[in-house]
Motif scaffolding. Structure first.
Motif, mmCIF file in Angstrom:
data_model
loop_
_atom_site.group_PDB
_atom_site.id
_atom_site.type_symbol
_atom_site.label_atom_id
_atom_site.label_comp_id
_atom_site.label_asym_id
_atom_site.label_seq_id
_atom_site.Cartn_x
_atom_site.Cartn_y
_atom_site.Cartn_z
ATOM 1 N N ILE A 20 5.774 21.815 -16.989
ATOM 2 C CA ILE A 20 5.613 23.228 -17.325
ATOM 3 C C ILE A 20 4.340 23.814 -16.702
ATOM 4 C CG2 ILE A 20 5.237 24.850 -19.237
ATOM 5 C CD1 ILE A 20 8.101 23.842 -19.170
ATOM 6 N N ASN A 21 3.257 23.037 -16.711
ATOM 7 C CA ASN A 21 1.980 23.626 -16.269
ATOM 8 C C ASN A 21 1.878 23.800 -14.756
ATOM 9 O OD1 ASN A 21 1.584 21.015 -15.534
ATOM 10 N ND2 ASN A 21 -0.044 20.587 -17.021
ATOM 11 N N THR A 22 2.913 23.392 -14.002
ATOM 12 C CA THR A 22 2.913 23.672 -12.561
ATOM 13 C C THR A 22 3.683 24.962 -12.253
ATOM 14 O OG1 THR A 22 4.957 22.458 -12.075
ATOM 15 C CG2 THR A 22 2.900 21.191 -12.060
ATOM 16 N N LEU A 23 4.297 25.552 -13.285
ATOM 17 C CA LEU A 23 5.149 26.721 -13.069
ATOM 18 C C LEU A 23 4.367 28.025 -13.259
ATOM 19 C CD1 LEU A 23 8.345 25.493 -14.952
ATOM 20 C CD2 LEU A 23 7.765 25.230 -12.531
ATOM 21 N N THR A 24 4.896 29.106 -12.690
ATOM 22 C CA THR A 24 4.281 30.431 -12.782
ATOM 23 C C THR A 24 5.029 31.264 -13.817
ATOM 24 O OG1 THR A 24 3.669 30.345 -10.453
ATOM 25 C CG2 THR A 24 3.731 32.530 -11.479
ATOM 26 N N HIS A 25 4.275 31.864 -14.732
ATOM 27 C CA HIS A 25 4.842 32.754 -15.751
ATOM 28 C C HIS A 25 5.040 34.122 -15.090
ATOM 29 C CE1 HIS A 25 3.901 35.036 -19.788
ATOM 30 N NE2 HIS A 25 5.121 35.287 -19.335
ATOM 31 N N TYR A 26 6.324 34.458 -14.768
ATOM 32 C CA TYR A 26 6.561 35.654 -13.942
ATOM 33 C C TYR A 26 6.945 36.892 -14.729
ATOM 34 C CZ TYR A 26 11.564 34.472 -14.207
ATOM 35 O OH TYR A 26 12.833 34.197 -14.652
ATOM 36 N N HIS A 37 8.730 33.762 -22.639
ATOM 37 C CA HIS A 37 7.991 33.658 -21.376
ATOM 38 C C HIS A 37 8.920 33.023 -20.349
ATOM 39 C CE1 HIS A 37 3.687 33.612 -23.272
ATOM 40 N NE2 HIS A 37 4.385 34.677 -23.605
ATOM 41 N N MET A 38 9.081 33.683 -19.211
ATOM 42 C CA MET A 38 9.927 33.155 -18.135
ATOM 43 C C MET A 38 9.025 32.559 -17.059
ATOM 44 S SD MET A 38 12.521 34.259 -19.697
ATOM 45 C CE MET A 38 13.337 35.646 -20.492
ATOM 46 N N LEU A 39 9.356 31.332 -16.645
ATOM 47 C CA LEU A 39 8.541 30.610 -15.671
ATOM 48 C C LEU A 39 9.425 30.020 -14.581
ATOM 49 C CD1 LEU A 39 7.578 29.823 -18.834
ATOM 50 C CD2 LEU A 39 5.786 28.666 -17.595
ATOM 51 N N THR A 40 8.865 29.938 -13.370
ATOM 52 C CA THR A 40 9.525 29.178 -12.301
ATOM 53 C C THR A 40 8.466 28.768 -11.284
ATOM 54 O OG1 THR A 40 11.450 29.067 -10.833
ATOM 55 C CG2 THR A 40 10.234 31.147 -10.833
#
Ligand code: HEC
Length: 130
Positions: A20-26, A37-40
């Motif tokens: 999770i902590n490598t993803l960007t909250h967009y 919170h959406m992340l990718t």
């Protein structure tokens, strides 16, 4: 519990639990006590902006908070190179799968967004950082 354990459990339908902590909250969606919170990945965001398919293996994460507490993770993953090769899984905060979830329903609803890489928050991803 390590990530390897999470991934072993997730292999039921091929969808793995991402780092999770490598993803960007967009983007964020709020509805009453629900905050999502959406992340990718940065690579997927770049592809979405460019109008090209996200890389195979990409995770898209919906982190679902209820009244401020993390309730669950809904995870979409690009499992193959084809435009419709998406998989879905519901993970609890401890990384285990909600075993009785019918992920075909996730797929069926998201398929209505086929023109937008199966994403409802596609425009949020396009607009991220602008
Ligand atoms: C009936 C339609 C429907 C079903 C079924 C559904 N979703 Fe979604 N999903 C949405 C909508 C609409 C959004 C946009 C966020 C919102 O409005 O809450 C979304 C957002 C998402 C996102 C963030 C990326 C995106 O597409 O915007 C993920 C990841 C996701 N859902 C995974 C799942 C998983 C996993 C399941 C099954 C356990 C599931 N969804 C079932 C409609 C659906």
């Amino acid at each position: 519990m390590g990530l390897a354990v999470w991934q072993a459990e997730a292999e039921q339908n091929g969808v793995t639990f991402p780092e999770i902590n490598t993803l960007t909250h967009y983007t964020t969606v709020e509805r009453g006590v629900t905050v999502e919170h959406m992340l990718t990945t940065p690579e997927a965001l770049a592809a979405i902006k460019a109008g090209t398919p996200v890389p195979t293996g990409t995770h898209v994460v919906l982190q679902d908070f209820q009244s401020g507490d993390l309730y669950r993770y809904l995870i979409a993953q690009k499992l193959g190179d084809g435009a419709a090769d998406w998989g879905y899984q519901w993970f609890w905060p401890d990384g285990t799968i909600k075993a009785d979830e019918r992920t075909a329903q996730c797929y069926a609803c998201h398929r209505s967004r086929e023109a937008n890489q199966f994403m409802f928050t596609h425009s949020g991803a396009v607009g991220y950082g602008e």
